[in-house]
Design a protein around this motif. Structure first.
Motif, PDB file in Angstrom:
ATOM      1  N   GLN A  42       6.827  24.415  21.621  1.00 29.91           N
ATOM      2  CA  GLN A  42       5.912  23.374  22.056  1.00 29.91           C
ATOM      3  C   GLN A  42       5.189  22.794  20.849  1.00 29.91           C
ATOM      4  O   GLN A  42       5.002  23.453  19.835  1.00 29.91           O
ATOM      5  N   ARG A  43       4.843  21.520  20.976  1.00 29.62           N
ATOM      6  CA  ARG A  43       4.034  20.801  19.989  1.00 29.62           C
ATOM      7  C   ARG A  43       4.759  20.454  18.696  1.00 29.62           C
ATOM      8  O   ARG A  43       4.230  19.744  17.874  1.00 29.62           O
ATOM      9  N   ARG A  44       5.937  20.996  18.465  1.00 30.16           N
ATOM     10  CA  ARG A  44       6.716  20.654  17.282  1.00 30.16           C
ATOM     11  C   ARG A  44       8.169  20.439  17.703  1.00 30.16           C
ATOM     12  O   ARG A  44       8.562  20.782  18.813  1.00 30.16           O
ATOM     13  N   ARG A  83       1.733  28.305  13.154  1.00 28.84           N
ATOM     14  CA  ARG A  83       1.265  27.240  14.041  1.00 28.84           C
ATOM     15  C   ARG A  83      -0.231  27.078  13.845  1.00 28.84           C
ATOM     16  O   ARG A  83      -0.803  27.575  12.883  1.00 28.84           O
ATOM     17  N   ARG A 107      -1.490  29.465  26.364  1.00 31.15           N
ATOM     18  CA  ARG A 107      -0.546  28.423  25.982  1.00 31.15           C
ATOM     19  C   ARG A 107       0.686  28.344  26.877  1.00 31.15           C
ATOM     20  O   ARG A 107       1.659  27.686  26.529  1.00 31.15           O
ATOM     21  N   ASP A 128       8.242  17.198  29.278  1.00 25.04           N
ATOM     22  CA  ASP A 128       7.691  17.221  27.927  1.00 25.04           C
ATOM     23  C   ASP A 128       7.624  15.796  27.398  1.00 25.04           C
ATOM     24  O   ASP A 128       7.812  14.822  28.135  1.00 25.04           O
ATOM     25  N   SER A 129       7.366  15.651  26.093  1.00 25.73           N
ATOM     26  CA  SER A 129       7.191  14.320  25.522  1.00 25.73           C
ATOM     27  C   SER A 129       8.479  13.499  25.590  1.00 25.73           C
ATOM     28  O   SER A 129       8.429  12.271  25.758  1.00 25.73           O
TER      29      SER A 129
END
Length: 344
Positions: free
Chosen positions: A76-78, A157, A210, A248-249
């Motif tokens: 997540q996030r990357r 992270r 998370r 997700d994105s």
């Protein structure tokens, strides 16, 4: 005349979704290059020493289930490729510690009182990271050694991400079960309703640090969706796997490209994808696949819009745009996020 609601797909939206799904089924479905499905987490060349033994996952072994949960939550996030590089760079003994439930609980019992229970970890632990040294830090016990500080350094992270593996172990302890297999067994004992079982599993694992609706759906769909996981889905029977849709994105990029205008709540976006999937007959593309499977359709959207993963695959059509994109159906080419850069 009844007005169309934002959750009822238009003909154009359906046509694009069907084209993208057809592309995915012939380009990625069932192949090692597919990203985020259970088989990927059994591949040493993808996730290094975090790789899970296929036989253990097929059998639903508690150790394999826990390792999968922790490893998936890291995504997540990357970009996926960046996280894979981090995982492959972690030594075997560290990978084991980060994904072994018993070891994490023993570290908790030997460690700081601010991380002794799930509630304390979530509310009182102020784990962070020094931006210059990249070392784990906290203000409550700045000079004390701590496995959480070490974990946040290993995972590379943001500072508090080091809480995640320990929180997964504490989540199970707080819920009064010995492991994830026991969590599943209890849900099956409490209700015979497949949807209620899905909600119960999602609600419990989402208590960990998370683990969002997206991560919960990613994990639980891996264990329940035979069309994506095959034999690696030990929890497939008796649960509403259609509930688990990963947004997700990249999926949001797809929804934006087809002019989704409904509410941006997770529930609304999931409902819209489920409505699209209900009209896309997957068995027309691949015999043996369940006709209606929202998670497979959503995976198609994800892979189609995933620029870095597609460019890393030399066989992907985006790497031969001059020869391929001119043959692509207009409904599909019009929303490809690679076309803006290539001019295709």
């Amino acid at each position: 005349m009844v007005a169309r609601t934002s959750l009822q797909p238009t003909r154009r939206q359906y046509a694009i979704a069907r084209s993208v799904t057809a592309w995915y089924m012939r380009s990625y479905y069932g192949r090692p290059e597919d990203v985020g499905v259970a088989a990927m987490f059994c591949q040493r060349d993808r996730v290094g020493h975090f790789a899970i033994d296929r036989a253990a996952l097929t059998a639903g072994a508690p150790e394999a289930l826990f390792r999968l949960l922790v490893t998936m939550t890291m995504f997540q996030r990357r970009s996926d490729l960046q996280i894979m590089r981090v995982l492959r760079g972690i030594a075997p003994e560290d990978a084991w510690e980060l994904t072994d439930q018993a070891r994490l609980l023993s570290l908790v019992d030997e460690g700081c009182e601010f991380a002794s229970t799930l509630d304390r970890l979530l509310e009182q632990c102020d784990l962070g990271k020094d931006l210059e040294t990249k070392q784990g830090v906290c203000e409550r016990k700045p000079t004390s050694p701590c496995h959480l500080k070490r974990h946040t350094e290993l995972l590379k992270r943001y500072g508090h991400f080091g809480k995640m593996p320990t929180s997964a172990a504490l989540m199970l302890r707080a819920d009064g079960v010995t492991d994830l297999a026991s969590l599943r067994a209890r849900a099956w004992e409490r209700t015979t309703d497949p949807h209620e079982r899905a909600l119960a599993l999602e609600s419990t694992i989402s208590r960990a640090w998370r683990i969002s609706e997206k991560i919960a759906a990613m994990y639980l769909s891996a264990l329940t969706n035979r069309d994506l996981s095959g034999e690696l889905a030990p929890w497939a029977d008796g649960v509403d796997t259609n509930h688990f849709v990963v947004i997700d994105s990249n999926v949001d990029l797809f929804l934006k490209a087809i002019d989704y205008c409904g509410p941006m709540t997770y529930r609304a976006r999931r409902g819209f994808i489920q409505a699209l999937a209900a009209r896309i007959h997957l068995d027309e593309f691949h015999p043996g696949v369940r006709r209606n499977n929202p998670r497979v359709v959503q995976q198609a959207f994800y892979m189609f819009m995933s620029e870095s993963n597609r460019r890393a695959n030399s066989a992907d059509c985006c790497n031969a745009v001059s020869a391929v994109c001119v043959r692509c159906p207009r409904t599909l080419a019009s929303c490809c996020n690679l076309n803006a850069e290539t001019g295709a």
